[in-house]
Enzyme design. Structure first.
Site, PDB file in Angstrom:
ATOM      1  N   SER A 194       0.888  -1.255  -0.041  1.00 25.32           N
ATOM      2  CA  SER A 194       0.020  -0.136   0.023  1.00 25.32           C
ATOM      3  C   SER A 194       1.033   1.140   0.009  1.00 25.32           C
ATOM      4  O   SER A 194       2.094   1.280   0.562  1.00 25.32           O
ATOM      5  CB  SER A 194      -1.017   0.157   1.383  1.00 25.32           C
ATOM      6  OG  SER A 194      -1.637   1.186   1.549  1.00 25.32           O
ATOM      7  N   TYR A 236      -1.666  -0.725  10.300  1.00 25.67           N
ATOM      8  CA  TYR A 236      -1.722  -1.071   8.932  1.00 25.67           C
ATOM      9  C   TYR A 236      -0.566  -0.503   7.998  1.00 25.67           C
ATOM     10  O   TYR A 236       0.172  -1.307   7.444  1.00 25.67           O
ATOM     11  CB  TYR A 236      -2.980  -0.386   8.401  1.00 25.67           C
ATOM     12  CG  TYR A 236      -3.409  -0.734   6.967  1.00 25.67           C
ATOM     13  CD1 TYR A 236      -3.980  -2.024   6.494  1.00 25.67           C
ATOM     14  CD2 TYR A 236      -2.907   0.167   6.072  1.00 25.67           C
ATOM     15  CE1 TYR A 236      -4.035  -2.071   5.019  1.00 25.67           C
ATOM     16  CE2 TYR A 236      -3.247   0.023   4.567  1.00 25.67           C
ATOM     17  CZ  TYR A 236      -3.661  -1.124   4.305  1.00 25.67           C
ATOM     18  OH  TYR A 236      -3.886  -1.251   2.856  1.00 25.67           O
TER      19      TYR A 236
END
Length: 245
Positions: A134, A147
Protein backbone atom coordinates in the site's frame (compact mmCIF):
# COMPACT_ATOMS: atom_id res chain seq x y z
CA UNK A 1 -1.35 -19.70 -9.08
CA UNK A 2 -2.76 -18.65 -5.73
CA UNK A 3 -4.17 -15.22 -4.83
CA UNK A 4 -5.04 -14.76 -1.16
CA UNK A 5 -8.02 -12.59 -0.30
CA UNK A 6 -9.40 -12.99 -3.81
CA UNK A 7 -13.12 -13.54 -3.33
CA UNK A 8 -13.69 -9.82 -3.96
CA UNK A 9 -12.01 -6.45 -4.42
CA UNK A 10 -8.38 -6.15 -5.46
CA UNK A 11 -7.70 -9.85 -5.04
CA UNK A 12 -10.57 -10.76 -7.34
CA UNK A 13 -9.34 -8.26 -9.93
CA UNK A 14 -5.85 -9.78 -9.76
CA UNK A 15 -7.21 -13.31 -10.09
CA UNK A 16 -9.39 -12.22 -13.02
CA UNK A 17 -6.48 -10.59 -14.86
CA UNK A 18 -4.16 -13.57 -14.49
CA UNK A 19 -6.93 -16.07 -15.11
CA UNK A 20 -7.86 -14.30 -18.34
CA UNK A 21 -4.21 -14.67 -19.38
CA UNK A 22 -4.51 -18.44 -18.97
CA UNK A 23 -3.50 -19.20 -15.39
CA UNK A 24 -5.32 -21.71 -13.22
CA UNK A 25 -6.31 -19.52 -10.29
CA UNK A 26 -6.90 -20.62 -6.70
CA UNK A 27 -9.45 -18.28 -5.10
CA UNK A 28 -8.95 -17.74 -1.38
CA UNK A 29 -10.87 -16.32 1.57
CA UNK A 30 -11.72 -17.47 5.09
CA UNK A 31 -15.34 -17.78 3.91
CA UNK A 32 -15.82 -20.91 1.81
CA UNK A 33 -19.18 -19.74 0.46
CA UNK A 34 -17.68 -16.51 -0.86
CA UNK A 35 -14.83 -18.50 -2.41
CA UNK A 36 -17.30 -20.75 -4.23
CA UNK A 37 -19.30 -17.76 -5.46
CA UNK A 38 -16.20 -16.05 -6.84
CA UNK A 39 -15.02 -19.24 -8.52
CA UNK A 40 -18.40 -19.78 -10.16
CA UNK A 41 -18.37 -16.21 -11.50
CA UNK A 42 -14.89 -16.61 -12.96
CA UNK A 43 -15.74 -19.96 -14.52
CA UNK A 44 -18.64 -18.35 -16.43
CA UNK A 45 -15.99 -16.17 -18.10
CA UNK A 46 -13.94 -19.18 -19.16
CA UNK A 47 -11.37 -18.88 -16.37
CA UNK A 48 -10.10 -22.03 -14.67
CA UNK A 49 -10.73 -21.13 -11.03
CA UNK A 50 -10.51 -23.52 -8.08
CA UNK A 51 -11.55 -22.95 -4.43
CA UNK A 52 -8.92 -22.75 -1.69
CA UNK A 53 -10.54 -21.50 1.51
CA UNK A 54 -8.25 -20.84 4.48
CA UNK A 55 -7.28 -18.11 6.93
CA UNK A 56 -3.92 -16.64 5.94
CA UNK A 57 -3.14 -16.02 9.61
CA UNK A 58 -3.72 -19.68 10.48
CA UNK A 59 -0.05 -20.68 10.17
CA UNK A 60 0.28 -24.42 9.60
CA UNK A 61 -3.17 -24.85 8.04
CA UNK A 62 -2.51 -22.05 5.56
CA UNK A 63 0.85 -23.54 4.58
CA UNK A 64 -0.77 -26.96 4.21
CA UNK A 65 -3.34 -25.46 1.81
CA UNK A 66 -0.58 -24.03 -0.37
CA UNK A 67 1.21 -27.38 -0.45
CA UNK A 68 -2.06 -29.12 -1.29
CA UNK A 69 -2.69 -26.82 -4.25
CA UNK A 70 0.86 -27.47 -5.49
CA UNK A 71 0.39 -31.24 -5.33
CA UNK A 72 -3.06 -31.24 -6.92
CA UNK A 73 -2.16 -28.85 -9.74
CA UNK A 74 1.32 -30.15 -10.39
CA UNK A 75 3.13 -26.98 -9.43
CA UNK A 76 2.91 -23.38 -8.22
CA UNK A 77 4.31 -20.73 -10.55
CA UNK A 78 2.74 -17.58 -9.07
CA UNK A 79 1.82 -16.66 -5.50
CA UNK A 80 0.10 -13.38 -4.66
CA UNK A 81 -0.49 -12.39 -1.03
CA UNK A 82 -3.29 -9.86 -1.11
CA UNK A 83 -5.43 -10.71 1.94
CA UNK A 84 -5.66 -7.95 4.49
CA UNK A 85 -7.57 -6.34 7.32
CA UNK A 86 -7.35 -3.15 9.32
CA UNK A 87 -8.06 -1.52 12.66
CA UNK A 88 -8.92 2.16 12.54
CA UNK A 89 -8.10 3.41 16.02
CA UNK A 90 -5.82 6.00 17.60
CA UNK A 91 -2.36 4.64 18.42
CA UNK A 92 -2.72 5.37 22.14
CA UNK A 93 -6.01 3.46 22.26
CA UNK A 94 -5.12 0.39 20.20
CA UNK A 95 -4.80 -2.92 22.05
CA UNK A 96 -2.00 -5.42 21.51
CA UNK A 97 -4.48 -7.97 20.15
CA UNK A 98 -5.76 -5.45 17.59
CA UNK A 99 -2.19 -4.63 16.61
CA UNK A 100 -1.26 -8.29 16.20
CA UNK A 101 -4.38 -9.12 14.17
CA UNK A 102 -3.22 -6.68 11.50
CA UNK A 103 0.48 -7.58 11.66
CA UNK A 104 -0.31 -11.31 11.49
CA UNK A 105 -2.69 -11.04 8.53
CA UNK A 106 -0.40 -8.86 6.45
CA UNK A 107 3.23 -9.23 7.47
CA UNK A 108 3.50 -12.55 9.31
CA UNK A 109 1.38 -14.24 6.64
CA UNK A 110 3.62 -12.76 3.95
CA UNK A 111 6.58 -14.37 5.69
CA UNK A 112 4.98 -17.78 6.33
CA UNK A 113 3.15 -18.16 3.03
CA UNK A 114 5.92 -16.51 1.02
CA UNK A 115 8.37 -18.95 2.55
CA UNK A 116 6.12 -21.93 1.77
CA UNK A 117 5.62 -20.80 -1.83
CA UNK A 118 9.32 -19.99 -2.15
CA UNK A 119 10.36 -23.50 -1.14
CA UNK A 120 8.07 -25.05 -3.75
CA UNK A 121 9.25 -22.63 -6.45
CA UNK A 122 12.91 -23.14 -5.54
CA UNK A 123 12.52 -26.86 -6.15
CA UNK A 124 11.17 -26.06 -9.62
CA UNK A 125 13.81 -23.38 -10.28
CA UNK A 126 11.32 -20.64 -11.12
CA UNK A 127 8.44 -18.59 -9.77
CA UNK A 128 6.83 -15.23 -9.12
CA UNK A 129 5.88 -13.91 -5.68
CA UNK A 130 3.86 -10.69 -5.47
CA UNK A 131 2.73 -8.85 -2.35
CA UNK A 132 -0.09 -6.31 -2.33
CA UNK A 133 1.28 -3.60 -0.06
CA UNK A 134 0.00 0.00 0.00
CA UNK A 135 1.08 3.60 -0.33
CA UNK A 136 0.54 3.56 3.45
CA UNK A 137 3.72 1.53 3.68
CA UNK A 138 5.64 4.66 2.69
CA UNK A 139 3.42 7.49 3.97
CA UNK A 140 0.85 7.57 6.75
CA UNK A 141 -2.51 8.76 8.01
CA UNK A 142 -3.81 9.05 11.56
CA UNK A 143 -5.46 6.04 13.23
CA UNK A 144 -3.96 3.33 10.99
CA UNK A 145 -0.58 2.79 12.65
CA UNK A 146 -0.75 -1.02 12.60
CA UNK A 147 -1.74 -1.10 8.93
CA UNK A 148 1.02 1.31 7.92
CA UNK A 149 3.58 -0.67 9.91
CA UNK A 150 2.50 -3.97 8.38
CA UNK A 151 2.62 -2.62 4.84
CA UNK A 152 5.98 -0.95 5.43
CA UNK A 153 7.28 -4.27 6.69
CA UNK A 154 5.99 -6.00 3.58
CA UNK A 155 7.89 -3.51 1.41
CA UNK A 156 11.14 -4.36 3.20
CA UNK A 157 10.36 -8.09 3.15
CA UNK A 158 9.84 -7.84 -0.61
CA UNK A 159 13.36 -6.52 -1.08
CA UNK A 160 14.91 -8.98 1.36
CA UNK A 161 13.24 -11.98 -0.25
CA UNK A 162 14.14 -10.75 -3.72
CA UNK A 163 17.80 -10.68 -2.75
CA UNK A 164 17.77 -14.28 -1.54
CA UNK A 165 15.33 -15.86 -3.97
CA UNK A 166 16.51 -14.16 -7.17
CA UNK A 167 19.44 -16.59 -7.59
CA UNK A 168 16.93 -19.46 -7.32
CA UNK A 169 14.92 -18.23 -10.30
CA UNK A 170 12.22 -16.53 -8.25
CA UNK A 171 11.35 -12.84 -8.48
CA UNK A 172 9.65 -11.08 -5.58
CA UNK A 173 7.85 -7.79 -6.13
CA UNK A 174 5.10 -5.70 -4.61
CA UNK A 175 2.23 -3.51 -5.72
CA UNK A 176 1.40 -0.44 -3.62
CA UNK A 177 -2.12 0.73 -4.49
CA UNK A 178 -3.39 4.18 -3.70
CA UNK A 179 -7.10 4.82 -3.23
CA UNK A 180 -8.97 2.21 -5.27
CA UNK A 181 -12.76 2.07 -5.55
CA UNK A 182 -13.78 -1.26 -3.99
CA UNK A 183 -16.47 -2.53 -1.63
CA UNK A 184 -14.17 -1.89 1.32
CA UNK A 185 -13.50 1.73 0.37
CA UNK A 186 -17.11 2.46 -0.62
CA UNK A 187 -17.85 4.48 2.56
CA UNK A 188 -14.90 6.78 1.78
CA UNK A 189 -15.82 6.95 -1.89
CA UNK A 190 -19.34 8.05 -0.96
CA UNK A 191 -18.12 10.67 1.51
CA UNK A 192 -18.20 13.97 -0.43
CA UNK A 193 -15.38 15.51 1.60
CA UNK A 194 -13.04 12.54 1.31
CA UNK A 195 -13.94 11.93 -2.31
CA UNK A 196 -13.06 15.55 -3.10
CA UNK A 197 -9.77 15.14 -1.21
CA UNK A 198 -8.76 12.14 -3.32
CA UNK A 199 -9.66 13.91 -6.55
CA UNK A 200 -7.75 17.01 -5.50
CA UNK A 201 -4.69 15.18 -4.14
CA UNK A 202 -4.33 12.76 -7.06
CA UNK A 203 -2.82 14.30 -10.21
CA UNK A 204 -4.95 12.13 -12.51
CA UNK A 205 -7.99 13.45 -10.63
CA UNK A 206 -9.80 10.23 -9.76
CA UNK A 207 -9.88 7.02 -7.76
CA UNK A 208 -8.22 3.94 -9.21
CA UNK A 209 -10.18 0.96 -10.48
CA UNK A 210 -9.54 -2.61 -9.24
CA UNK A 211 -8.72 -3.71 -12.78
CA UNK A 212 -5.75 -1.37 -12.79
CA UNK A 213 -4.21 -3.31 -9.91
CA UNK A 214 -4.99 -6.55 -11.75
CA UNK A 215 -3.10 -5.33 -14.80
CA UNK A 216 -0.12 -4.36 -12.65
CA UNK A 217 -0.06 -7.87 -11.19
CA UNK A 218 -0.32 -9.37 -14.65
CA UNK A 219 2.75 -7.40 -15.72
CA UNK A 220 4.80 -8.47 -12.70
CA UNK A 221 3.80 -12.11 -13.19
CA UNK A 222 4.61 -12.11 -16.90
CA UNK A 223 7.80 -12.75 -18.85
CA UNK A 224 7.87 -9.01 -19.59
CA UNK A 225 8.92 -8.47 -15.95
CA UNK A 226 11.58 -11.16 -15.88
CA UNK A 227 14.26 -8.62 -14.94
CA UNK A 228 12.11 -6.80 -12.37
CA UNK A 229 12.99 -8.00 -8.88
CA UNK A 230 12.66 -6.40 -5.45
CA UNK A 231 10.53 -3.56 -6.77
CA UNK A 232 7.36 -2.13 -5.20
CA UNK A 233 5.24 -0.73 -8.02
CA UNK A 234 3.19 2.26 -6.85
CA UNK A 235 -0.21 2.49 -8.55
CA UNK A 236 -1.78 5.62 -7.08
CA UNK A 237 -2.37 8.09 -9.89
CA UNK A 238 0.57 10.13 -8.62
CA UNK A 239 -0.87 10.84 -5.16
CA UNK A 240 2.30 10.17 -3.18
CA UNK A 241 4.49 12.39 -5.35
CA UNK A 242 2.13 15.38 -5.16
CA UNK A 243 1.84 17.89 -2.35
CA UNK A 244 -1.71 18.61 -3.45
CA UNK A 245 -3.57 21.76 -2.46
Amino acid sequence: MIVTGSSRGLGYAIAHALGTAGATVAINSRNADKVDEACAKLVTEGINAVPLAFDVADGDNAVAAINRFHDEQGGLDIFVHNAGNGVRKAFLEQSKDEWLSVIDTHLTAAFELGQAAGKLMAAAGKGRIIFTTSIMGSVSRASVSSYCTAKGGMNVLTRSMATELGPLGITVNGIAPGYIATELTAPLHKDPTFNAYVGRQTPVGRWGEPEEIGWAALYLASDAAGYVNGHVLTVDGGMTISLGT
